[in-house]
Design an enzyme around this catalytic site. Structure first.
Site, short mmCIF file in Angstrom:
data_model
loop_
_atom_site.label_atom_id
_atom_site.label_comp_id
_atom_site.label_asym_id
_atom_site.label_seq_id
_atom_site.Cartn_x
_atom_site.Cartn_y
_atom_site.Cartn_z
N ASP A 80 15.92 -37.63 -10.34
CA ASP A 80 16.12 -38.77 -9.43
C ASP A 80 14.81 -39.15 -8.73
OD1 ASP A 80 18.72 -39.74 -9.49
OD2 ASP A 80 19.50 -38.21 -8.12
N GLN A 85 24.63 -33.87 -4.90
CA GLN A 85 24.73 -34.63 -3.63
C GLN A 85 24.33 -33.76 -2.45
OE1 GLN A 85 28.70 -34.53 -5.00
NE2 GLN A 85 29.07 -36.60 -4.29
N LYS A 96 27.22 -41.69 -16.08
CA LYS A 96 25.95 -41.02 -16.38
C LYS A 96 26.13 -40.05 -17.55
CE LYS A 96 23.90 -41.34 -11.84
NZ LYS A 96 23.59 -40.72 -10.57
#
Ligand code: NAD
Length: 288
Positions: free
Chosen positions: A112, A99, A55
């Site tokens: 996201d 996360q 990424k």
């Protein structure tokens, strides 16, 4: 015998990345703004490291400012949240990946598209300032290439009801006027339901589950699944990636199929860059 078109997600992702790079350069020269993407990773899990490295590399190749914060495995939740809060308030950062449950990220930096606010906006059809989850957004662009923007009269079947793929995919297809069915592990007669699909999106995680005799002739098939399967060749164990659809078999019936690898995967990471650029534009008061 393969007759279906192979949908080249890698080539499409490259094309899209070129356009993102050009738009990023224009945003910098015209408005002095560089999209910034921050990734917070906790622990040294090698798989996440590779994922994050890819990424970061893609962000830098698009001309973004990219930062990675690697925190020790035993970092307290409070310290992680403190860092996320700093990033939420950092004007140089337009997208944050972490996360953790995404509710700690500002919805305006949730590239996201997993925050409840973005999920709600997508479900309600208020997408002008929402972030759409990257995988379904990429799938939608590939479907659009095959069938156009208006899917009126088309039947779409999705296998898998996850929050990151199946559910947002259904919202997107519905907004394009498709008639949508979501199927999952408790669906009766899955092959029979799938057989009605003009558009099939498979997001299960079971290698080569979908066979030719499940498929309506001429269907467009988007294979989201990524499965690592073991193969022993001359006594040596090798791994290869395969999708949820038996590609060769399905290609004898469908009109177009995405391969794995080289289909949905490359589009997903590029859509993350798309969302980050969009976030930077929205933050500057420009159109997304
Ligand atoms: P998940 O595990 O959250 O969901 C899987 C879904 O499949 C569930 O809804 C479950 O009900 C359904 N399912 C399981 N067994 C089934 C069966 N026998 N019949 C019908 N449905 C069944 O998975 P996810 O996060 O949505 O990911 C699905 C797959 O897509 C995985 O292989 C994952 O690695 C892959 N994936 C790929 C990308 C990409 O960028 N290409 C992105 C996300 C996920």
């Amino acid at each position: 015998m393969s007759t279906a078109k192979r949908i080249d997600g890698k080539a499409k992702a490259e094309q899209l990345a070129e356009s993102i790079t050009e738009q990023t350069a224009a945003l910098l020269s015209e408005h002095g703004i560089k999209p910034g993407l921050a990734v917070v990773i906790i622990g040294e899990d090698p798989a996440s490291q590779v994922y994050v490295r890819n990424k970061k590399r893609r962000a830098e190749s698009c001309g973004f400012y990219s930062v990675q914060h690697t925190l020790a495995e035993d970092t307290s939740q409070e310290d992680v949240l403190k860092l996320v809060d700093e990033l939420n308030n950092d004007d140089a950062i337009h997208g944050i990946l972490v996360q953790l449950p995404p509710q700690s990220i500002s919805p305006s930096k949730d590239v996201d598209g997993f925050h409840f606010v973005n999920i709600g906006k997508l479900t309600a059809g208020h997408t002008s300032d929402a972030f759409i989850p990257c995988t379904p957004a990429g799938c939608m662009l590939m479907i659009e290439d095959e069938l156009g923007k208006d899917l009126s009269g088309k039947t779409a079947v999705i296998i898998g009801r996850s929050n990151i793929v199946g559910k947002p995919m259904a919202s997107l297809l519905m907004q394009r006027n498709a008639t949508v069915t979501i199927t999952h592990s408790r669906t009766n007669d899955l092959p029979g339901v799938v057989k009605r699909a003009d558009i099939l999106v498979a997001a299960v995680g079971r290698p080569n589950m979908v066979k030719a005799d499940w498929i309506k002739p001429g269907a467009v098939i988007i294979d989201v699944g990524i499965n690592r399967v073991e193969k022993t060749i001359d006594g040596e164990t090798k791994y290869r990636l395969t999708g949820d659809v038996d590609y060769d078999d399905a290609s004898t019936v469908a009109s177009a199929v995405t391969p794995v690898p080289g289909g949905v995967g490359p589009m997903t990471i590029t859509m993350l860059m798309f969302n980050t650029l969009r976030s930077a534009r929205l933050a500057a008061g420009l159109e997304g």
